[in-house]
Design a protein around this motif. Structure first.
Motif, mmCIF file in Angstrom:
data_model
loop_
_atom_site.group_PDB
_atom_site.id
_atom_site.type_symbol
_atom_site.label_atom_id
_atom_site.label_comp_id
_atom_site.label_asym_id
_atom_site.label_seq_id
_atom_site.Cartn_x
_atom_site.Cartn_y
_atom_site.Cartn_z
ATOM 1 N N LEU A 1 0.824 -1.209 0.000
ATOM 2 C CA LEU A 1 0.000 0.000 0.000
ATOM 3 C C LEU A 1 0.856 1.257 0.000
ATOM 4 O O LEU A 1 0.558 2.224 -0.722
ATOM 5 C CB LEU A 1 -0.934 -0.007 1.210
ATOM 6 N N CYS A 2 1.910 1.254 0.793
ATOM 7 C CA CYS A 2 2.795 2.424 0.856
ATOM 8 C C CYS A 2 3.381 2.744 -0.508
ATOM 9 O O CYS A 2 3.479 3.914 -0.901
ATOM 10 C CB CYS A 2 3.904 2.189 1.876
ATOM 11 N N GLU A 3 3.751 1.715 -1.247
ATOM 12 C CA GLU A 3 4.315 1.924 -2.582
ATOM 13 C C GLU A 3 3.244 2.413 -3.560
ATOM 14 O O GLU A 3 3.500 3.285 -4.402
ATOM 15 C CB GLU A 3 4.932 0.625 -3.095
ATOM 16 N N GLU A 4 2.016 1.874 -3.443
ATOM 17 C CA GLU A 4 0.938 2.289 -4.332
ATOM 18 C C GLU A 4 0.498 3.727 -4.054
ATOM 19 O O GLU A 4 0.110 4.455 -4.973
ATOM 20 C CB GLU A 4 -0.249 1.331 -4.179
ATOM 21 N N LEU A 5 0.555 4.139 -2.794
ATOM 22 C CA LEU A 5 0.191 5.520 -2.458
ATOM 23 C C LEU A 5 1.167 6.510 -3.081
ATOM 24 O O LEU A 5 0.783 7.623 -3.451
ATOM 25 C CB LEU A 5 0.158 5.698 -0.928
ATOM 26 N N VAL B 1 0.876 10.693 -3.137
ATOM 27 C CA VAL B 1 1.110 10.919 -1.704
ATOM 28 C C VAL B 1 2.600 11.146 -1.475
ATOM 29 O O VAL B 1 3.438 10.367 -1.945
ATOM 30 C CB VAL B 1 0.606 9.720 -0.863
ATOM 31 N N GLU B 2 2.933 12.217 -0.760
ATOM 32 C CA GLU B 2 4.332 12.583 -0.544
ATOM 33 C C GLU B 2 4.930 11.954 0.721
ATOM 34 O O GLU B 2 6.143 11.820 0.816
ATOM 35 C CB GLU B 2 4.457 14.110 -0.468
ATOM 36 N N LYS B 3 4.083 11.582 1.679
ATOM 37 C CA LYS B 3 4.613 11.038 2.934
ATOM 38 C C LYS B 3 3.555 10.157 3.595
ATOM 39 O O LYS B 3 2.363 10.479 3.586
ATOM 40 C CB LYS B 3 5.023 12.160 3.882
ATOM 41 N N VAL B 4 4.003 9.037 4.167
ATOM 42 C CA VAL B 4 3.129 8.121 4.908
ATOM 43 C C VAL B 4 3.671 7.990 6.324
ATOM 44 O O VAL B 4 4.856 7.713 6.522
ATOM 45 C CB VAL B 4 3.065 6.733 4.236
ATOM 46 N N HIS B 5 2.790 8.199 7.302
ATOM 47 C CA HIS B 5 3.178 8.093 8.710
ATOM 48 C C HIS B 5 2.468 6.877 9.316
ATOM 49 O O HIS B 5 1.240 6.815 9.339
ATOM 50 C CB HIS B 5 2.778 9.350 9.489
ATOM 51 N N LEU B 6 3.243 5.923 9.793
ATOM 52 C CA LEU B 6 2.701 4.748 10.474
ATOM 53 C C LEU B 6 2.997 4.896 11.959
ATOM 54 O O LEU B 6 4.157 4.881 12.370
ATOM 55 C CB LEU B 6 3.332 3.461 9.928
ATOM 56 N N CYS B 7 1.971 5.068 12.769
ATOM 57 C CA CYS B 7 2.194 5.304 14.197
ATOM 58 C C CYS B 7 1.456 4.261 15.041
ATOM 59 O O CYS B 7 0.514 3.612 14.581
ATOM 60 C CB CYS B 7 1.740 6.711 14.593
ATOM 61 N N GLY B 8 1.889 4.119 16.284
ATOM 62 C CA GLY B 8 1.273 3.168 17.200
ATOM 63 C C GLY B 8 1.818 1.766 17.097
ATOM 64 O O GLY B 8 1.369 0.870 17.820
ATOM 65 N N LEU B 9 2.783 1.521 16.202
ATOM 66 C CA LEU B 9 3.391 0.191 16.088
ATOM 67 C C LEU B 9 4.458 0.028 17.169
ATOM 68 O O LEU B 9 5.395 0.813 17.246
ATOM 69 C CB LEU B 9 4.027 0.002 14.710
ATOM 70 N N LYS B 10 4.286 -0.982 17.999
ATOM 71 C CA LYS B 10 5.274 -1.221 19.053
ATOM 72 C C LYS B 10 6.563 -1.753 18.442
ATOM 73 O O LYS B 10 6.563 -2.381 17.390
ATOM 74 C CB LYS B 10 4.721 -2.202 20.084
ATOM 75 N N ASN B 11 7.654 -1.505 19.110
ATOM 76 C CA ASN B 11 8.967 -1.930 18.615
ATOM 77 C C ASN B 11 9.152 -3.424 18.873
ATOM 78 O O ASN B 11 9.933 -3.853 19.702
ATOM 79 C CB ASN B 11 10.068 -1.128 19.304
ATOM 80 N N TYR C 1 10.352 8.582 3.097
ATOM 81 C CA TYR C 1 8.967 8.596 2.614
ATOM 82 C C TYR C 1 8.010 8.017 3.657
ATOM 83 O O TYR C 1 6.923 8.542 3.888
ATOM 84 C CB TYR C 1 8.869 7.817 1.308
ATOM 85 N N VAL C 2 8.405 6.934 4.318
ATOM 86 C CA VAL C 2 7.599 6.312 5.370
ATOM 87 C C VAL C 2 8.271 6.560 6.710
ATOM 88 O O VAL C 2 9.452 6.262 6.887
ATOM 89 C CB VAL C 2 7.435 4.794 5.142
ATOM 90 N N THR C 3 7.522 7.126 7.638
ATOM 91 C CA THR C 3 8.062 7.375 8.993
ATOM 92 C C THR C 3 7.298 6.523 10.009
ATOM 93 O O THR C 3 6.100 6.274 9.851
ATOM 94 C CB THR C 3 7.941 8.863 9.374
ATOM 95 N N PHE C 4 7.996 6.104 11.044
ATOM 96 C CA PHE C 4 7.406 5.329 12.126
ATOM 97 C C PHE C 4 7.413 6.180 13.395
ATOM 98 O O PHE C 4 8.439 6.705 13.798
ATOM 99 C CB PHE C 4 8.203 4.039 12.378
ATOM 100 N N GLN C 5 6.242 6.292 14.014
ATOM 101 C CA GLN C 5 6.111 7.036 15.271
ATOM 102 C C GLN C 5 5.419 6.141 16.286
ATOM 103 O O GLN C 5 4.446 5.457 15.970
ATOM 104 C CB GLN C 5 5.298 8.319 15.066
#
Length: 219
Positions: free
Chosen positions: A168-172, A177-187, A208-212
């Motif tokens: 999905l990130c690649e298709e966006l 889409v200029e940036k995708v933020h994936l948050c709430g994922l535990k380490n 392009y994809v950031t993890f928070q």
């Protein structure tokens, strides 16, 4: 010694109670489940009881997948323009923030994710972006430039979900889409697997994809 008549009466009583309970339960089940029961009976008559049980297990699994795929894992769909703080601003500042906020699409998820539900989520996000593009022929401010996906309320997901999210990130990216933020994922393991999948996609930039970890920090 208990007479045979008493023993026979006890068995008849148990049998009548069992049939009555079965009849009451049968009237309360869904049509597809009752059809599965009759199919199991037919298989047991034509073949063996083992084959009927195996057929019932496979049928129950298919019904479960279909029913679970109808569960809505999308807790909330909104934009950053709706989630603005209530700080004091001028009318002009408010308008600028609303216009800028509409370009950030936010999706908060809930529940366990697997291949059927995550595919529905992926299609929903892409349809939202495509609809915005069709409606913004002259107003570029309506385009979605950033996507925020919150996994805080997601307890777990299977491997197929990770693959779908990575795709999905690649298709966006192809949808503008200029940036995708994936948050709430535990380490943990799923975060590391998803990070590894994304790093192998040569079409994506490193930032392009950031993890928070926290949804509030992402906003």
């Amino acid at each position: 010694v208990i007479p045979n008549v008493v023993i026979g009466g006890m068995f008849v009583s148990f049998g009548v109670d069992f049939l009555g309970t079965t009849a009451r339960q049968y009237t309360s089940i869904k049509k597809v489940e009752s059809a599965l029961v009759w199919c199991m009976v037919a298989v047991s008559i034509c073949s063996t009881f083992t084959h009927a049980m195996l057929f019932g297990l496979i049928g129950s699994f298919v019904i479960f997948i279909h029913q679970y795929s109808l569960v809505n894992n999308m807790l909330r769909e909104t934009t950053l323009g709706v989630l603005m703080s209530h700080s004091e601003r001028t009318m002009k500042q408010e308008e600028i923030l609303k216009i800028a906020g509409t370009s950030v699409f936010i999706l908060r998820l809930t529940g366990y994710l697997y291949f059927a539900t995550v595919m529905k989520i992926s299609v929903s996000i892409q349809q939202r972006i495509i609809t915005r593009r069709l409606c913004s022929t002259q107003q570029t401010s309506c385009l979605i430039k950033q996507v925020v996906v919150d996994f805080t309320a997601v307890p777990n997901m299977d491997t197929s979900s990770l693959v779908t999210i990575s795709t999905l990130c690649e298709e966006l990216r192809g949808l503008g889409v200029e940036k995708v933020h994936l948050c709430g994922l535990k380490n943990d393991g799923r975060y590391k697997r998803l990070h590894r999948m994304l790093s192998k996609q040569v079409n994506l930039d490193a930032d392009y994809v950031t993890f928070q970890g926290d949804f509030g920090a992402t906003l």
